[in-house]
Motif scaffolding. Structure first.
Motif: not given
Ligand code: AMP
Ligand code: MG
Length: 326
Positions: A253-254, A265-269, A274-278, A287-299
């Motif tokens: 979210e931040e 852009v998906l926010s996981c918490g 950090l418990a909200t992220v877990a 969800q990224f599988d449903q969106l058919n992205v070519d690449l995922i960049l994760s923080e």
């Protein structure tokens, strides 16, 4: 409960726990346990965790209960902690994948506990996903992966913790952390004093003691890059867009308003909690599988508290594709 009757007939049934959904089978029946490996497509040398509903069941499956295990059990059961102990009794050899030890936990979820009690036997239960995919934290994740491969799912909505149990080998002295999870290293050390961390965990290399570390795991369809610096992440995003890729960002979210160029852009918490992220991590990866992205960049996240489990899973999802801060 219908699910308990299915378990008594050597079928496999998915059920909720406080960590992720499990795929349960009678741990005393090789016929039933074999169905877990088949449904998941799980390698047969990756042992399963036994789920029990009362401490009396522990003595049926563990030959020795060292003082360290007693202390951990007293503090953390029912809860997201698996203790590895010398095995005993009529457990199917498939459960332990040929090891002479067994991983055991008591889940903190009323439906899981009721189901185990009704089945009347310990349940062998790995996560209820196809092997290699992110673990299921909602009933629909189980249906997506295993619909035609299992006898049923007890759907009780989203699980809470969202990452799997912490696995601790209590046959060593001091005990050894094999897999970070819902109970943190800090909590373990608060109970037992300093403990050993399996060296393979830190190096993220192929592993003998805890096969969970050995295989590609938790992986979405698109390649995922775990980026330990926000600036580098923004650079990589720019680059990928120049190459014409459909890019998904896994953020919090931040920072979710920072990635204007990204396709999704998906926010996981909340990074601050950090418990909200877990709790939402695996749903976001799916969800990224449903969106058919070519690449995922994760923080990336701080490796403390439940952040240790989050980073462990993201490193595996990335298959070692991590970009360091400098
Ligand atoms: P899963 O059921 O998919 O959460 O994975 C269970 C994990 O628990 C395995 O991959 C191992 O890492 C660990 N585990 C279970 N039993 C044992 C055991 N006897 N010795 C060491 N690790 C174990
Ligand atoms: Mg699993």
């Amino acid at each position: 409960m219908e699910a308990a009757d299915l378990l008594k007939k050597e079928e496999v049934v998915a059920f909720p726990t406080e960590t992720v959904y499990g795929l349960g089978a009678n741990a005393y029946s090789s016929e039933a346990v074999q169905k877990i490996y088949e449904a998941k497509g799980r390698p047969s040398d990756n042992p399963l965790i036994i789920h029990i509903a009362e401490e009396a069941m522990l003595a049926e499956v563990a030959a020795v209960i060292p003082e360290s295990a007693k202390k951990l059990i007293e503090r953390f059961w029912p809860g997201p902690l698996t203790v590895v102990l010398p095995k005993k009794g009529p457990l199917s050899p498939l459960v332990t994948a040929g090891l002479d030890t067994v991983g055991i936990r008591m889940p903190n979820h009323p439906i899981a506990l009721a189901l185990i009690k009704l089945a009347g036997v310990p349940l062998a239960a790995p996560s209820a996903n196809r092997s290699g995919k992110p673990s299921p934290t909602q009933g629909r994740h189980v249906v997506h992966d295993l619909k035609d491969r299992i006898a049923g799912v007890v759907d009780a909505g989203p699980t809470g913790v969202g990452v799997e149990s912490t696995v601790v080998d209590c046959t060593t002295n001091p005990v050894t952390l094999l897999r970070p999870g819902g109970i943190t290293l800090e909590e373990l050390e608060d109970t037992l004093g300093p403990i050993r961390v399996d060296p393979h965990l830190e190096k993220n290399t192929a592993v003998p003691r805890s096969p969970g570390m050995k295989y590609t795991h938790y992986a979405p369809n698109a390649p995922l890059v775990l980026v330990e610096s926000f600036e580098k992440l923004e650079k990589l995003l720019k680059q990928a867009k120049e190459e014409g890729k459909v890019v998904g960002i896994l953020t919090t979210e931040e920072r979710q308003s920072f990635y204007k160029e990204a396709d999704y852009v998906l926010s996981c918490g909340r990074r601050a909690e950090l418990a909200t992220v877990a709790s939402h991590l695996y749903d976001c990866l799916r969800q990224f599988d449903q969106l058919n992205v070519d690449l995922i960049l994760s923080e990336a996240f701080p490796v403390k508290g439940v952040g240790e489990a989050i980073m462990n899973r993201l490193q595996k999802a990335a298959g070692g594709n991590t970009v360091k801060a400098d």
